[in-house]
Design a protein around this motif. Sequence first.
Motif, mmCIF file in Angstrom:
data_model
loop_
_atom_site.group_PDB
_atom_site.id
_atom_site.type_symbol
_atom_site.label_atom_id
_atom_site.label_comp_id
_atom_site.label_asym_id
_atom_site.label_seq_id
_atom_site.Cartn_x
_atom_site.Cartn_y
_atom_site.Cartn_z
ATOM 1 N N HIS A 1 0.867 -1.353 -0.020
ATOM 2 C CA HIS A 1 0.127 0.040 -0.026
ATOM 3 C C HIS A 1 0.664 1.345 0.017
ATOM 4 O O HIS A 1 0.622 2.253 -0.714
ATOM 5 C CB HIS A 1 -0.782 -0.134 1.403
ATOM 6 C CG HIS A 1 -1.765 1.268 1.125
ATOM 7 N ND1 HIS A 1 -2.736 1.396 0.200
ATOM 8 C CD2 HIS A 1 -2.169 1.980 2.326
ATOM 9 C CE1 HIS A 1 -3.476 2.658 0.577
ATOM 10 N NE2 HIS A 1 -3.017 2.829 1.869
ATOM 11 N N LYS A 2 1.836 1.251 0.872
ATOM 12 C CA LYS A 2 2.776 2.250 0.826
ATOM 13 C C LYS A 2 3.436 2.557 -0.494
ATOM 14 O O LYS A 2 3.554 3.615 -0.895
ATOM 15 C CB LYS A 2 4.034 2.153 1.834
ATOM 16 C CG LYS A 2 4.975 3.441 2.216
ATOM 17 C CD LYS A 2 4.354 4.605 2.494
ATOM 18 C CE LYS A 2 5.372 5.612 2.716
ATOM 19 N NZ LYS A 2 4.824 7.213 3.092
ATOM 20 N N CYS B 1 2.387 1.672 -3.452
ATOM 21 C CA CYS B 1 1.424 2.390 -4.446
ATOM 22 C C CYS B 1 1.205 3.998 -4.006
ATOM 23 O O CYS B 1 1.232 4.650 -5.048
ATOM 24 C CB CYS B 1 -0.022 2.075 -3.934
ATOM 25 S SG CYS B 1 -0.267 0.167 -4.794
ATOM 26 N N GLU B 2 1.432 4.305 -2.890
ATOM 27 C CA GLU B 2 1.413 5.698 -2.558
ATOM 28 C C GLU B 2 2.633 6.381 -3.167
ATOM 29 O O GLU B 2 2.442 7.652 -3.624
ATOM 30 C CB GLU B 2 1.047 5.860 -0.960
ATOM 31 C CG GLU B 2 1.591 7.347 -0.716
ATOM 32 C CD GLU B 2 1.336 7.689 0.815
ATOM 33 O OE1 GLU B 2 0.463 8.731 1.228
ATOM 34 O OE2 GLU B 2 1.707 6.638 1.625
ATOM 35 N N GLU B 3 3.683 5.904 -3.228
ATOM 36 C CA GLU B 3 5.002 6.303 -3.690
ATOM 37 C C GLU B 3 4.729 6.447 -5.343
ATOM 38 O O GLU B 3 5.314 7.896 -5.902
ATOM 39 C CB GLU B 3 6.238 5.503 -3.529
ATOM 40 C CG GLU B 3 6.556 5.556 -2.110
ATOM 41 C CD GLU B 3 7.518 4.470 -1.711
ATOM 42 O OE1 GLU B 3 7.915 3.836 -2.649
ATOM 43 O OE2 GLU B 3 8.090 4.241 -0.498
ATOM 44 N N GLU C 1 2.337 9.482 -6.030
ATOM 45 C CA GLU C 1 2.870 10.767 -5.803
ATOM 46 C C GLU C 1 3.634 11.143 -6.922
ATOM 47 O O GLU C 1 3.867 12.468 -7.135
ATOM 48 C CB GLU C 1 3.571 11.030 -4.207
ATOM 49 C CG GLU C 1 2.720 10.781 -3.273
ATOM 50 C CD GLU C 1 3.496 10.620 -1.855
ATOM 51 O OE1 GLU C 1 4.922 10.499 -1.965
ATOM 52 O OE2 GLU C 1 2.886 10.805 -0.951
ATOM 53 N N TYR D 1 2.551 2.043 -10.729
ATOM 54 C CA TYR D 1 1.457 2.049 -9.716
ATOM 55 C C TYR D 1 0.584 0.651 -10.071
ATOM 56 O O TYR D 1 -0.029 0.147 -9.001
ATOM 57 C CB TYR D 1 0.347 3.369 -10.059
ATOM 58 C CG TYR D 1 -0.503 3.163 -8.805
ATOM 59 C CD1 TYR D 1 -0.596 3.770 -7.368
ATOM 60 C CD2 TYR D 1 -1.729 2.575 -9.190
ATOM 61 C CE1 TYR D 1 -1.694 3.782 -6.812
ATOM 62 C CE2 TYR D 1 -2.825 2.615 -8.268
ATOM 63 C CZ TYR D 1 -2.804 2.974 -7.069
ATOM 64 O OH TYR D 1 -3.768 2.743 -6.342
ATOM 65 N N ASN E 1 -5.769 8.104 -8.207
ATOM 66 C CA ASN E 1 -6.289 8.782 -6.876
ATOM 67 C C ASN E 1 -7.393 8.225 -6.303
ATOM 68 O O ASN E 1 -7.238 7.769 -4.985
ATOM 69 C CB ASN E 1 -6.606 10.288 -7.004
ATOM 70 C CG ASN E 1 -5.176 11.114 -7.393
ATOM 71 O OD1 ASN E 1 -4.368 11.465 -6.538
ATOM 72 N ND2 ASN E 1 -4.997 11.462 -8.739
ATOM 73 N N PHE F 1 -6.297 4.596 -4.949
ATOM 74 C CA PHE F 1 -5.505 4.511 -3.749
ATOM 75 C C PHE F 1 -6.399 4.737 -2.638
ATOM 76 O O PHE F 1 -6.034 4.423 -1.651
ATOM 77 C CB PHE F 1 -4.244 5.664 -3.806
ATOM 78 C CG PHE F 1 -3.516 5.574 -2.448
ATOM 79 C CD1 PHE F 1 -2.497 4.641 -2.455
ATOM 80 C CD2 PHE F 1 -3.700 6.538 -1.635
ATOM 81 C CE1 PHE F 1 -1.748 4.496 -1.294
ATOM 82 C CE2 PHE F 1 -2.758 6.634 -0.467
ATOM 83 C CZ PHE F 1 -1.978 5.598 -0.362
ATOM 84 N N ASN G 1 -6.870 2.559 0.558
ATOM 85 C CA ASN G 1 -6.720 3.129 2.159
ATOM 86 C C ASN G 1 -7.936 2.174 3.048
ATOM 87 O O ASN G 1 -7.490 1.651 4.260
ATOM 88 C CB ASN G 1 -6.792 4.154 2.113
ATOM 89 C CG ASN G 1 -6.169 4.943 3.324
ATOM 90 O OD1 ASN G 1 -4.890 4.405 3.611
ATOM 91 N ND2 ASN G 1 -6.476 5.890 4.251
#
Length: 223
Positions: free
Chosen positions: A113-114, A116-118, A121, A128, A174, A177, A181
């Motif tokens: 999950h982290k 994916c966030e990178e 961004e 992704y 967006n 993600f 979460n």
Amino acid sequence: MNLIKDLPLSIQVSKKIEDDIIFGHFLPGTKLDEAELCERYGASRTPIREALKLLAAEGLVEIRPRRGAIVPEVNPMTLCEMFEVMAELEAMCGRLAARRIQEDEKVQLLHLHKRCEEYLESNDSENYYEMNRQFHFQIYAASHNTFLIEQASSLHKRLHPYRRLQLRVNNRMNNSFAEHNEIVQAIIGGDETKAATLLREHVVIQGQKFTDLISTINTYTKQ
């Protein structure tokens, strides 16, 4: 690290062919000539053939006796039905994962999950998606139901070109993600009903979402 460039050449080529099919360079009914593909992608016949086999396993290419690889017709109704089934399979995986997930699997799910966030961004939709794919497969694994994992994984592979394309539609990355979460919190929190509901809604494409996807495919096809 660039996940795409780190993949075997055959998989890199398969993704390029996949794009060219979905975005209309190779129209339905087109015969995919190996020599032309070698020239287009700068690869030898071996990775080209391996790439075509991968795409055939996903249903994006048909390999016919004495005719070689052909781009099949895309049936929007079949595509919609496949997404409906995928949504139910993922809901089952989410429900069982919320009940059965182990501590080390929670750590791995949070890690994915982290990542994916990178990529979100950095607005890197390709990487992704690759991490998103691993995220979903981790949920399947956490269900600890071998038959369900096999079925979900198989259909995921059939649909992955279109799930990948979805990330390019209307700020989908967006939204994806944000939905991840909630899914992570539900699974780690052991909320079976919520995990199932969230995953079903995350995957199924109805109404406007499906129209957007088909319109995007058609737009690229007509270019």
